[in-house]
Design a protein around this motif. Sequence first.
Motif, PDB file in Angstrom:
ATOM      1  N   GLY A  27       0.836  -1.199   0.000  1.00 16.97           N
ATOM      2  CA  GLY A  27       0.000   0.000   0.000  1.00 16.97           C
ATOM      3  C   GLY A  27       0.867   1.242   0.000  1.00 16.97           C
ATOM      4  O   GLY A  27       1.948   1.255  -0.591  1.00 16.97           O
ATOM      5  N   ASP A  28       0.411   2.276   0.704  1.00 18.90           N
ATOM      6  CA  ASP A  28       1.151   3.534   0.820  1.00 18.90           C
ATOM      7  C   ASP A  28       1.419   3.772   2.303  1.00 18.90           C
ATOM      8  O   ASP A  28       0.489   4.065   3.057  1.00 18.90           O
ATOM      9  CB  ASP A  28       0.317   4.675   0.221  1.00 18.90           C
ATOM     10  N   PHE A  29       2.678   3.603   2.710  1.00 21.83           N
ATOM     11  CA  PHE A  29       3.015   3.635   4.128  1.00 21.83           C
ATOM     12  C   PHE A  29       4.153   4.602   4.415  1.00 21.83           C
ATOM     13  O   PHE A  29       5.034   4.808   3.576  1.00 21.83           O
ATOM     14  CB  PHE A  29       3.444   2.241   4.614  1.00 21.83           C
ATOM     15  N   THR A  30       4.133   5.192   5.616  1.00 21.47           N
ATOM     16  CA  THR A  30       5.262   5.952   6.134  1.00 21.47           C
ATOM     17  C   THR A  30       5.913   5.095   7.200  1.00 21.47           C
ATOM     18  O   THR A  30       5.262   4.660   8.152  1.00 21.47           O
ATOM     19  CB  THR A  30       4.812   7.301   6.738  1.00 21.47           C
ATOM     20  N   LEU A  31       7.209   4.837   7.031  1.00 20.92           N
ATOM     21  CA  LEU A  31       7.943   3.972   7.948  1.00 20.92           C
ATOM     22  C   LEU A  31       8.441   4.760   9.153  1.00 20.92           C
ATOM     23  O   LEU A  31       8.430   5.999   9.156  1.00 20.92           O
ATOM     24  CB  LEU A  31       9.116   3.330   7.209  1.00 20.92           C
ATOM     25  N   SER A  32       8.929   4.052  10.171  1.00 19.29           N
ATOM     26  CA  SER A  32       9.454   4.721  11.368  1.00 19.29           C
ATOM     27  C   SER A  32      10.651   5.609  11.027  1.00 19.29           C
ATOM     28  O   SER A  32      10.929   6.579  11.721  1.00 19.29           O
ATOM     29  CB  SER A  32       9.835   3.705  12.443  1.00 19.29           C
ATOM     30  N   SER A  33      11.336   5.291   9.931  1.00 16.21           N
ATOM     31  CA  SER A  33      12.465   6.115   9.484  1.00 16.21           C
ATOM     32  C   SER A  33      11.999   7.410   8.834  1.00 16.21           C
ATOM     33  O   SER A  33      12.810   8.287   8.546  1.00 16.21           O
ATOM     34  CB  SER A  33      13.315   5.328   8.473  1.00 16.21           C
ATOM     35  N   GLY A  34      10.688   7.527   8.586  1.00 16.38           N
ATOM     36  CA  GLY A  34      10.144   8.694   7.905  1.00 16.38           C
ATOM     37  C   GLY A  34      10.032   8.500   6.399  1.00 16.38           C
ATOM     38  O   GLY A  34       9.405   9.295   5.713  1.00 16.38           O
ATOM     39  N   ARG A  35      10.638   7.437   5.894  1.00 15.63           N
ATOM     40  CA  ARG A  35      10.579   7.149   4.464  1.00 15.63           C
ATOM     41  C   ARG A  35       9.202   6.633   4.071  1.00 15.63           C
ATOM     42  O   ARG A  35       8.499   6.028   4.867  1.00 15.63           O
ATOM     43  CB  ARG A  35      11.622   6.086   4.094  1.00 15.63           C
ATOM     44  N   LYS A  36       8.849   6.863   2.811  1.00 20.09           N
ATOM     45  CA  LYS A  36       7.620   6.322   2.234  1.00 20.09           C
ATOM     46  C   LYS A  36       7.943   4.980   1.575  1.00 20.09           C
ATOM     47  O   LYS A  36       9.034   4.793   1.051  1.00 20.09           O
ATOM     48  CB  LYS A  36       7.054   7.273   1.175  1.00 20.09           C
ATOM     49  N   SER A  37       6.976   4.068   1.596  1.00 24.85           N
ATOM     50  CA  SER A  37       7.188   2.762   0.986  1.00 24.85           C
ATOM     51  C   SER A  37       5.860   2.155   0.568  1.00 24.85           C
ATOM     52  O   SER A  37       4.826   2.419   1.193  1.00 24.85           O
ATOM     53  CB  SER A  37       7.889   1.824   1.970  1.00 24.85           C
ATOM     54  N   ILE A  38       5.912   1.310  -0.452  1.00 28.29           N
ATOM     55  CA  ILE A  38       4.726   0.536  -0.827  1.00 28.29           C
ATOM     56  C   ILE A  38       4.675  -0.777  -0.055  1.00 28.29           C
ATOM     57  O   ILE A  38       3.675  -1.482  -0.093  1.00 28.29           O
ATOM     58  CB  ILE A  38       4.673   0.266  -2.353  1.00 28.29           C
ATOM     59  N   HIS A  39       5.744  -1.123   0.633  1.00 27.67           N
ATOM     60  CA  HIS A  39       5.821  -2.365   1.410  1.00 27.67           C
ATOM     61  C   HIS A  39       5.786  -2.054   2.904  1.00 27.67           C
ATOM     62  O   HIS A  39       6.499  -1.174   3.377  1.00 27.67           O
ATOM     63  CB  HIS A  39       7.131  -3.108   1.133  1.00 27.67           C
ATOM     64  N   TYR A  40       4.975  -2.806   3.637  1.00 22.18           N
ATOM     65  CA  TYR A  40       4.965  -2.695   5.093  1.00 22.18           C
ATOM     66  C   TYR A  40       5.109  -4.090   5.681  1.00 22.18           C
ATOM     67  O   TYR A  40       4.399  -5.018   5.267  1.00 22.18           O
ATOM     68  CB  TYR A  40       3.667  -2.045   5.583  1.00 22.18           C
ATOM     69  N   VAL A  41       6.028  -4.238   6.603  1.00 20.96           N
ATOM     70  CA  VAL A  41       6.238  -5.524   7.269  1.00 20.96           C
ATOM     71  C   VAL A  41       6.202  -5.299   8.773  1.00 20.96           C
ATOM     72  O   VAL A  41       7.014  -4.556   9.322  1.00 20.96           O
ATOM     73  CB  VAL A  41       7.595  -6.164   6.875  1.00 20.96           C
TER      74      VAL A  41
END
Length: 194
Positions: A27-41
């Motif tokens: 999907g469309d996620f913001t990671l704890s690092s602040g980066r955007k990603s289409i993958h979330y784990v």
Amino acid sequence: MNPSIKSNQAIKNELLNLLAQNAYQKGDFTLSSGRKSIHYVNCKPVSLSGIGLNLISTLMLNYVEPEACAVAGLTLGADPLVSGVSMAAAQVNRDLNALIVRKKPKGHGTESWIEGPLPPKGSLITILEDVVTTGQSSLKAVKPLSELGYSINKIVALVDRREGADLTISNAGLVLESVFSIEEVSTRSIDLTN
């Protein structure tokens, strides 16, 4: 079936299925690092299940250096991993304790950074991590242990998102080994939904 009588490849395949089904989202996620990603784990639904933790622990124990006397990791993601790997080691008569590294020192009592049975200074400790992205949280676990006089050479991650953790960790003089890459988990997720 008991993981102790399965092959490492069978354990790895079963664990990859669990991660793909229960830990991975696209999907469309913001990671704890602040980066955007289409993958979330989020490995916790797997690492906090009995079957998942049993598979993870059996498999990750193979990555721990034979000379290590403890495994350690930054709370919260590594808490089940270090406990499970320590127990898997005990089941094969290997003395390997678990250490949990706080994100900041305890605000009372001894004000300790580390929880668990501390080994003698100079002992080798392997760092465990559920998911690595940039590698910064793994290094947060390394710092207080190094400052206490422990030797750390390796970080073992369950899933490497392949967003620079290997370079960050290598630049810190350490080795990163990963059980799975994000590509393996996302590909298996697609395979299971088709």
